[in-house]
Scaffold this motif. Structure first.
Motif, PDB file in Angstrom:
ATOM      1  N   LEU A   1       0.839  -1.192   0.000  1.00 26.11           N
ATOM      2  CA  LEU A   1       0.000   0.000   0.000  1.00 26.11           C
ATOM      3  C   LEU A   1       0.873   1.240   0.000  1.00 26.11           C
ATOM      4  CD1 LEU A   1      -2.625  -1.075   2.716  1.00 26.11           C
ATOM      5  CD2 LEU A   1      -2.931  -1.094   0.237  1.00 26.11           C
ATOM      6  N   ARG A   2       0.315   2.301  -0.514  1.00 25.19           N
ATOM      7  CA  ARG A   2       0.986   3.599  -0.474  1.00 25.19           C
ATOM      8  C   ARG A   2      -0.066   4.676  -0.372  1.00 25.19           C
ATOM      9  NH1 ARG A   2       0.106   6.161  -5.210  1.00 25.19           N
ATOM     10  NH2 ARG A   2      -0.160   4.904  -7.111  1.00 25.19           N
ATOM     11  N   ASP A   3       0.368   5.907  -0.070  1.00 27.11           N
ATOM     12  CA  ASP A   3      -0.557   7.026   0.030  1.00 27.11           C
ATOM     13  C   ASP A   3      -1.136   7.379  -1.332  1.00 27.11           C
ATOM     14  OD1 ASP A   3      -0.187   7.257   2.759  1.00 27.11           O
ATOM     15  OD2 ASP A   3       1.516   8.645   2.537  1.00 27.11           O
TER      16      ASP A   3
ATOM     17  N   GLN B   1      -8.085   1.251  -7.585  1.00 20.69           N
ATOM     18  CA  GLN B   1      -6.910   0.821  -6.832  1.00 20.69           C
ATOM     19  C   GLN B   1      -6.938   1.287  -5.378  1.00 20.69           C
ATOM     20  OE1 GLN B   1      -3.388   2.082  -8.926  1.00 20.69           O
ATOM     21  NE2 GLN B   1      -3.596   0.517 -10.537  1.00 20.69           N
ATOM     22  N   ILE B   2      -7.960   2.047  -5.005  1.00 13.28           N
ATOM     23  CA  ILE B   2      -8.037   2.536  -3.622  1.00 13.28           C
ATOM     24  C   ILE B   2      -8.443   1.383  -2.693  1.00 13.28           C
ATOM     25  CG2 ILE B   2      -9.207   4.123  -2.054  1.00 13.28           C
ATOM     26  CD1 ILE B   2      -9.523   6.057  -4.345  1.00 13.28           C
ATOM     27  N   ALA B   3      -7.702   1.192  -1.621  1.00  9.71           N
ATOM     28  CA  ALA B   3      -8.019   0.170  -0.613  1.00  9.71           C
ATOM     29  C   ALA B   3      -8.909   0.820   0.443  1.00  9.71           C
ATOM     30  CB  ALA B   3      -6.740  -0.388   0.008  1.00  9.71           C
ATOM     31  N   TRP B   4     -10.231   0.673   0.267  1.00 13.19           N
ATOM     32  CA  TRP B   4     -11.173   1.405   1.113  1.00 13.19           C
ATOM     33  C   TRP B   4     -11.123   0.932   2.569  1.00 13.19           C
ATOM     34  CZ3 TRP B   4     -12.870   5.659  -0.964  1.00 13.19           C
ATOM     35  CH2 TRP B   4     -12.991   5.746  -2.368  1.00 13.19           C
TER      36      TRP B   4
ATOM     37  N   ALA C   1      -8.646  -0.536   4.262  1.00 14.97           N
ATOM     38  CA  ALA C   1      -7.397  -0.104   4.897  1.00 14.97           C
ATOM     39  C   ALA C   1      -7.390   1.405   5.109  1.00 14.97           C
ATOM     40  CB  ALA C   1      -6.199  -0.525   4.043  1.00 14.97           C
ATOM     41  N   SER C   2      -7.986   2.145   4.183  1.00 16.45           N
ATOM     42  CA  SER C   2      -8.048   3.606   4.325  1.00 16.45           C
ATOM     43  C   SER C   2      -8.889   4.007   5.527  1.00 16.45           C
ATOM     44  CB  SER C   2      -8.619   4.223   3.047  1.00 16.45           C
ATOM     45  OG  SER C   2      -7.792   3.943   1.942  1.00 16.45           O
ATOM     46  N   ALA C   3     -10.003   3.239   5.748  1.00 11.54           N
ATOM     47  CA  ALA C   3     -10.860   3.553   6.900  1.00 11.54           C
ATOM     48  C   ALA C   3     -10.126   3.306   8.214  1.00 11.54           C
ATOM     49  CB  ALA C   3     -12.129   2.710   6.839  1.00 11.54           C
ATOM     50  N   ARG C   4      -9.276   2.289   8.248  1.00 17.13           N
ATOM     51  CA  ARG C   4      -8.536   1.997   9.477  1.00 17.13           C
ATOM     52  C   ARG C   4      -7.454   3.033   9.758  1.00 17.13           C
ATOM     53  NH1 ARG C   4      -8.745  -3.398   7.454  1.00 17.13           N
ATOM     54  NH2 ARG C   4      -6.565  -3.200   6.775  1.00 17.13           N
TER      55      ARG C   4
ATOM     56  N   LEU D   1      -6.453   8.018   2.693  1.00  9.91           N
ATOM     57  CA  LEU D   1      -6.622   7.208   1.497  1.00  9.91           C
ATOM     58  C   LEU D   1      -5.332   6.461   1.167  1.00  9.91           C
ATOM     59  CD1 LEU D   1      -8.718   9.408  -0.980  1.00  9.91           C
ATOM     60  CD2 LEU D   1      -9.412   7.317   0.200  1.00  9.91           C
ATOM     61  N   LEU D   2      -5.469   5.152   1.023  1.00  3.48           N
ATOM     62  CA  LEU D   2      -4.345   4.310   0.643  1.00  3.48           C
ATOM     63  C   LEU D   2      -4.663   3.614  -0.677  1.00  3.48           C
ATOM     64  CD1 LEU D   2      -3.521   2.636   4.092  1.00  3.48           C
ATOM     65  CD2 LEU D   2      -2.395   4.613   3.028  1.00  3.48           C
TER      66      LEU D   2
END
Length: 328
Positions: A227-229, A238-241, A243-246, A250-251
């Motif tokens: 993952l990256r910013d 490609q957004i990891a929703w 993981a972003s919520a945790r 946005l990752l």
């Protein structure tokens, strides 16, 4: 095709050759000209066609017969035919007069094929029907409607790599009645770089496998790498929703793709081929590698080009191969 047609063509060629020897202005048109080239009355030439010569003889016989028998109807008919023939000359002349060639462009080509050369003529206030263009012995018929730019493509054969001058072109018409051939020569400033011939069935690209330097790179591939910013422009898919919520930010999922290190196409390595065969094989490899966007370097006597894989790099390699000196 009958012998009459062959003799007619030979006679026409002799007449044109005589005209070029006798008319300095016509001979001067062999010089290269810059664009645009405009046809004016001093550079348009007229000769009767074979049909026109026969027609003139027929009119002469009709005129003598009408005078001998004092036949007014025959005299009137002969005069009308003469007037129609005379006016056809001016109609054909006006078809060429004022026509302007404004651009000439040659498409990419390889040796032992044809190069498509596009000629663009300027917009005209009147229509110009039944025109013909002849270049390198090839004819193309076309017409130019009123208030319309015309673009004409003509295929010229190529024989060898390197710079080629197609030479001057002939623009002519024999309309409206075919009694006169009205023509002009145009010699635009055009040089075409002919790329080397492509080998018909070349061996596979010398990829070399993993030992040749395969490596991984960040990009749109199938292998997940982390993952990256989020950055502006990243696709939403490609957004990891979760993981972003945790992480309250946005990752983006990043993947890896397997690519090859730069390929190396070396002239000296093809020792079993002669000079031109080496160039043809290198040309085929350059075209293939660029088509699948594999990065490559080209090494030829005195030059090392690359690495790269885009269109600019491809053209640079093909240009260098085309301009290689001939074998001694």
């Amino acid at each position: 095709m009958s012998s009459i047609g062959v003799s007619t063509t030979a006679l026409r060629q002799r007449l044109l050759a005589w005209a070029e020897r006798r008319l300095p202005a016509l001979t001067r048109l062999r010089a290269v000209e810059g664009l645009p080239i405009r046809l004016h009355r001093r550079r348009i030439y007229v000769l009767p066609s074979m049909f026109g010569i026969v027609f003139a003889i027929l009119l002469l016989v009709m005129q003598l017969g009408a005078l001998n028998y004092a036949n007014n109807s025959a005299l009137l008919l002969t005069s009308l035919l003469m007037a129609a023939a005379w006016m056809s000359l001016f109609t054909g002349f006006r078809t060429l007069a004022g026509l302007e060639l404004i651009a000439v462009h040659a498409h990419e080509c390889h040796a032992d094929s044809t190069v498509s050369i596009r000629c663009r003529f300027s917009r005209s206030t009147r229509s110009r029907p039944s025109l013909r263009i002849r270049w390198a012995g090839l004819d193309r018929a076309f017409s130019i409607p009123a208030h319309t730019n015309a673009e004409i493509d003509i295929d010229v054969p190529t024989r060898q790599r390197g710079w080629m001058r197609p030479g001057r072109l002939k623009l002519w018409t024999d309309q409206p009645l075919g009694l006169f051939v009205i023509w002009s020569w145009l010699n635009p400033e055009l040089s075409v770089l002919v790329y080397p011939a492509v080998e018909v069935s070349p061996p596979p690209l010398p990829l070399g496998g993993r030992s040749a330097g395969e490596r991984t790179a960040r990009g749109d591939g199938d292998e997940y790498s982390g993952l990256r910013d989020y950055r502006n422009g990243d696709p939403q898919r490609q957004i990891a929703w979760k993981a972003s919520a945790r992480h309250d930010s946005l990752l983006v999922r990043e993947s890896e793709r397997l690519i090859h290190e730069d390929l190396h196409f070396d002239y000296a390595a093809l020792r079993d081929l002669n000079h031109e065969a080496r160039i043809s094989r290198l040309t085929a490899w350059v075209v293939q590698a660029a088509a699948v966007q594999l990065s490559f370097r080209l090494e030829i006597p005195g030059q090392l080009i690359g690495p790269g894989y885009d269109e600019v790099h491809r053209h640079a390699c093909l240009r260098a191969l085309a301009l290689l000196p001939d074998a001694h």
